[in-house]
Write a protein that holds these residues in place. Structure first.
Motif, mmCIF file in Angstrom:
data_model
loop_
_atom_site.group_PDB
_atom_site.id
_atom_site.type_symbol
_atom_site.label_atom_id
_atom_site.label_comp_id
_atom_site.label_asym_id
_atom_site.label_seq_id
_atom_site.Cartn_x
_atom_site.Cartn_y
_atom_site.Cartn_z
ATOM 1 N N ASN A 1 -1.823 -0.344 5.811
ATOM 2 C CA ASN A 1 -2.988 -0.636 6.660
ATOM 3 C C ASN A 1 -3.411 0.571 7.485
ATOM 4 N N MET B 1 -6.881 2.148 14.032
ATOM 5 C CA MET B 1 -6.320 0.918 13.467
ATOM 6 C C MET B 1 -6.547 -0.261 14.409
ATOM 7 N N THR C 1 -10.015 -6.234 2.189
ATOM 8 C CA THR C 1 -8.706 -5.717 2.549
ATOM 9 C C THR C 1 -8.737 -4.199 2.612
ATOM 10 N N ASN C 2 -8.067 -3.649 3.602
ATOM 11 C CA ASN C 2 -7.942 -2.202 3.733
ATOM 12 C C ASN C 2 -7.225 -1.649 2.503
ATOM 13 N N ARG D 1 -5.380 3.740 8.939
ATOM 14 C CA ARG D 1 -6.781 4.113 9.153
ATOM 15 C C ARG D 1 -6.812 5.502 9.784
ATOM 16 N N ASN E 1 -8.625 -3.702 13.609
ATOM 17 C CA ASN E 1 -7.973 -5.008 13.793
ATOM 18 C C ASN E 1 -8.766 -5.891 14.744
ATOM 19 N N PRO F 1 -2.513 -1.076 -0.863
ATOM 20 C CA PRO F 1 -1.557 -1.632 0.099
ATOM 21 C C PRO F 1 -0.327 -2.258 -0.558
#
Length: 334
Positions: A197, A170, A191-192, A199, A174, A87
């Motif tokens: 972020n 996503m 953490t992704n 998905r 979340n 990220p």
């Protein structure tokens, strides 16, 4: 199977090449700072794993171009064979570059991605660097003893994994994280690892930070004469297993499943937990209700909370199993 080569090995090759070959140093300079390709310098040095300025993480490599004792240019280099970006990784390079410029570290500072051409051609994030340089361009400049390593890396490369984000997935992740934060703050989600972020649709596993979530690490549980690592996850849907599950995984211990299970299972039986393999790991498992990652997590909150309670049970059971685990380690000679 992909050819075996590591980025750390290629880092060493890249360190050696510009230091020994001015043409290689100029290739890096021209890719990162094309307007200054004819910069006058008489020496190149390269450092590995240089901490970023004003942000976290490190640059894989930092090329320093000198004239006498004066630093003329600094190039912060990210070396990729086929791994995806973590990220905000390109952004951290830019922040560090700008901090070096503000600090007056060198008259010229730039960022550069060095990768096989197929990676550069397929990456959506390459433009976040000041330049990109293909392995193929530096291959003729590499010492003959190192060319096989570069050729192996080129052969290994494929289009980088930068997942196509799916908004519904996503949103699920979340919402799941919000449920954990509000109802189970003692559990911490990792953490992704995907940039932005993102998905993809196939993302169906939530990984937890073992230390922050209170899972004990036992130094006497060994893999290759070192403490075996543990991972903790909630697999919302697992096509390779009978059920969705939450589990703790002890790396490298799947090979000892037959001998370890009779020792460990009695400590788990009255808690509806069980032992099975999970890849190369031995896993302490609790089955859970399958979740749909394309639906809102809030609509599945009851099932999620039931899974999180089972994860807490795994943690509390694992943390109280020292005597049993010592016995297993002793019997297995680990």
């Amino acid at each position: 199977m992909k050819p075996k080569i590591t980025e750390s090995h290629l880092d060493t090759v890249i360190v050696n090449t510009p230091e020994a070959n001015e043409l290689a140093a100029r290739a890096v300079l021209a890719a990162a700072l094309p307007a200054h390709a004819k910069l006058d310098f008489d020496r190149a040095t390269v450092r590995q794993q240089v901490r970023h300025r004003n942000t976290h993480g490190t640059a894989d490599l930092a090329l320093h171009l000198w004239r006498g004792k004066r630093l003329q240019a600094l190039v912060l280099i990210e070396n990729k064979i086929d791994a995806g970006f973590t990220p905000d990784q390109p952004q951290r390079y830019r922040i560090s570059r700008d901090a070096h410029i503000a600090d007056g570290s060198a008259p010229l500072v730039a960022t550069l991605l060095i990768s096989p051409s197929i990676y550069i051609g397929g990456s959506r994030l390459k433009d976040d660097f000041d330049g990109a340089l293909a392995y193929e361009a530096i291959l003729p400049l590499v010492h003959e003893d190192d060319r096989a390593a570069v050729e192996t890396a080129i052969g290994r490369a494929s289009s980088p994994y930068e997942p196509v984000p799916v908004e519904a997935v996503m949103s699920f992740f979340n919402d799941y994280a919000q449920i954990v934060a509000k109802a189970y703050p003692d559990l911490r989600i990792k953490t992704n690892p995907n940039s932005g972020n993102a998905r993809p649709e196939a993302s169906r596993t939530i990984y937890f930070d073992t230390r922050a979530s209170g899972f004990r690490s036992y130094p006497f549980l060994l893999k290759d004469n070192k403490a075996a690592s543990i991972r903790v996850s909630h697999q919302c849907w697992d096509s390779s297993a009978p059920s969705a599950s939450v589990k703790l995984m002890l790396d490298g211990w799947a090979a000892h499943l037959a001998k370890a299970t009779p020792i460990l299972q009695p400590a788990l039986a009255d808690k509806s937990l069980y032992i099975r393999s999970a890849g190369r790991s031995l896993a302490v498992v609790a089955d859970t209700v399958r979740l749909d990652n394309m639906r809102s997590a809030s609509a599945q909150q009851q099932a999620i909370e039931q899974a999180l309670k089972k994860l807490q049970l795994i943690r509390d059971t694992w943390n109280g199993m020292e005597t049993t685990l010592v016995k297993a380690a002793t019997v297995l000679g680990r």
